[in-house]
Design an enzyme around this catalytic site. Structure first.
Site, PDB file in Angstrom:
ATOM      1  N   TYR A 119       0.848  -1.190   0.000  1.00  0.00           N
ATOM      2  CA  TYR A 119       0.000   0.000   0.000  1.00  0.00           C
ATOM      3  C   TYR A 119       0.884   1.241   0.000  1.00  0.00           C
ATOM      4  CZ  TYR A 119      -3.354   3.494   1.570  1.00  0.00           C
ATOM      5  OH  TYR A 119      -4.140   4.611   1.663  1.00  0.00           O
ATOM      6  N   GLU A 207      -3.792   7.402  -4.173  1.00  0.00           N
ATOM      7  CA  GLU A 207      -3.714   6.144  -3.418  1.00  0.00           C
ATOM      8  C   GLU A 207      -3.430   4.988  -4.362  1.00  0.00           C
ATOM      9  OE1 GLU A 207      -7.347   4.230  -1.813  1.00  0.00           O
ATOM     10  OE2 GLU A 207      -6.328   4.292   0.128  1.00  0.00           O
TER      11      GLU A 207
END
Ligand code: ADP
Ligand code: MG
Length: 399
Positions: A119, A207
């Site tokens: 991530y 993101e």
């Protein structure tokens, strides 16, 4: 402003970021043609909506056992089947709310042999005035859940925009992802490319979830969400061109055409105010008096008849609105001009709900006289507290 995954990836690719090959498609035929252009034999068909959690989402029309909005296809025929299942149907994910979103576009991409999922995201951190890069070894899953149950698995690296992305930032990213050797170098490179893209495109959020390590040792961006600072969009006509209005609230689109800042809320009192601070105070005082605002609406400095009319129309699109409170300070625009605008607009939209108006500022008495002599049932108010009490009493009379 938000864009679709495929658009964000195409933007990132210009900065050298590695992405799997992929082609967007609006129809089943285009999806098949896209698959034929990709090397295969694995394809992934991805619903393009402005919401995450697509993989675990459910299509309303397909029943509880059907798969979600990210499907691995082993042949061109399967790509065709999945495209037929998804296009035109409504995908409900944790981020869409119960109503879900209709899928009008697909992205057909190369299937990637994934070794690990990571991530990485970036936001503007208002507290420090810097860019915060947030990285975690726990990619591909719900990052809020990771933050809640295992916060030690999330690292935040703060980057000073004046200094830029330094080699030590790259090393910190690689270390947080527990990478070494060539993968560590790749992580530092991709983090720098993403930071460069974030700044150059005036993003307010980027993101990557997941950032993947492939079985043959490459780091690729597999999924991305990108949103842009709307105050900087004038610098990016290429980004503005990517806007997909079918993904946005029609009332908010209408408001943006008139340069009105409008956000729908859940209450029953429509608010028309000039200045964001005054709008916040107006919403607060409505709540203090026991009711809830139906919207935030800032008509800005020039409260012209045209803008006030548009604002009334936008407020009245919301069936929950039982009354309207206008709270305008006549500074740049004088109160008599504003009052003329309110009267003209109320007549044009044939206003049927109670209207309380509080004016203050230059030429306030002339403004109040215009409202009083308009022949309309406008309730005048003297100050903010008075205005809030009056509109609350009015909506309670009708509901
Ligand atoms: P969302 O976050 O909206 O569910 P993602 O693009 O992150 O959508 O896809 C969900 C999961 O599907 C990913 O975490 C990954 O495991 C898998 N996936 C997505 N794209 C690919 C791809 N091109 N190849 C292989 N697996 C993929
Ligand atoms: Mg994802």
């Amino acid at each position: 402003m938000n864009v679709h995954e495929y658009q964000a990836k195409e933007l990132l690719a210009k900065f050298g970021v590695g992405i799997p090959a992929g082609i967007p498609a609006l129809t089943v035929e285009e999806a098949v043609a896209a698959a034929k252009q990709l090397p295969g034999p694995l394809y992934v068909v991805k619903a393009q909506i402005h919401a995450g959690g697509r993989g675990k989402g459910k299509f309303k029309e397909l029943g509880p056992d059907a798969k979600g909005g990210v499907r691995l296809a082993k042949s061109v025929e399967e790509v065709e089947d999945f495209a037929k299942e998804m296009l035109g149907n409504t995908l409900v994910t944790v981020q869409t709310g119960e109503a879900g979103k209709q899928v009008n576009r697909l992205y057909v991409t190369d299937g990637v042999d994934i070794a690990r999922e990571y991530y990485l995201s970036m936001v503007v951190d208002r507290a420090t005035g810097r860019v915060a890069m947030i990285v975690s070894t726990e990619g591909g899953m719900d990052i809020e859940e990771v933050a809640h149950s295992t916060p030690e698995k999330i690292a935040t690296i703060v980057i000073d925009p004046a200094q830029g992305f330094m080699p030590h930032h790259g090393r910190a990213v690689a270390a947080a992802l527990k990478l070494s050797g060539d993968l560590a170098k790749q992580a530092a490179t991709i983090a720098k490319q993403l930071f460069t893209a974030f700044n150059a495109l005036d993003c307010d959020m980027l993101e990557i979830n997941p950032l993947v390590e492939t079985k043959d040792g490459n780091l690729l961006v597999l999924d991305t969400k990108m949103s842009f600072d709307s105050n900087a969009l004038y610098r990016h006509p290429d980004v503005v061109a990517l806007r997909d209005e079918t993904e946005e609230d029609p009332a908010e689109i209408e408001a943006s055409k008139y340069d009105l800042a409008y956000i729908k809320l859940d209450g029953n009192i429509g608010c028309m105010v000039n200045g964001a601070g005054l709008a916040m105070a107006t919403m607060d005082i409505i709540k203090l008096n026991g009711e809830f605002p139906a919207n935030f609406l800032d008509v800005g400095g020039g409260a012209t008849t045209e803008k006030v009319t548009a604002a009334f129309k936008i407020i009245l699109r919301d069936p929950a609105v039982k009354g309207i409170l206008v709270n305008i300070f006549g500074g740049i625009m004088k109160c008599d001009i504003i009052a003329d605008g309110i009267v003209a607009a109320a007549k044009e939209v044939n206003l049927q709900v109670p209207l309380v108006v509080r004016l203050e500022g230059t030429n306030v008495q002339q403004g109040k006289d215009i409202l009083a002599n308009s022949g309309l049932a406008i309730v005048p108010a003297n100050d903010l507290g008075d205005a809030a009490q009056k509109i609350v009493a009015e909506v309670r009379k009708v509901s």
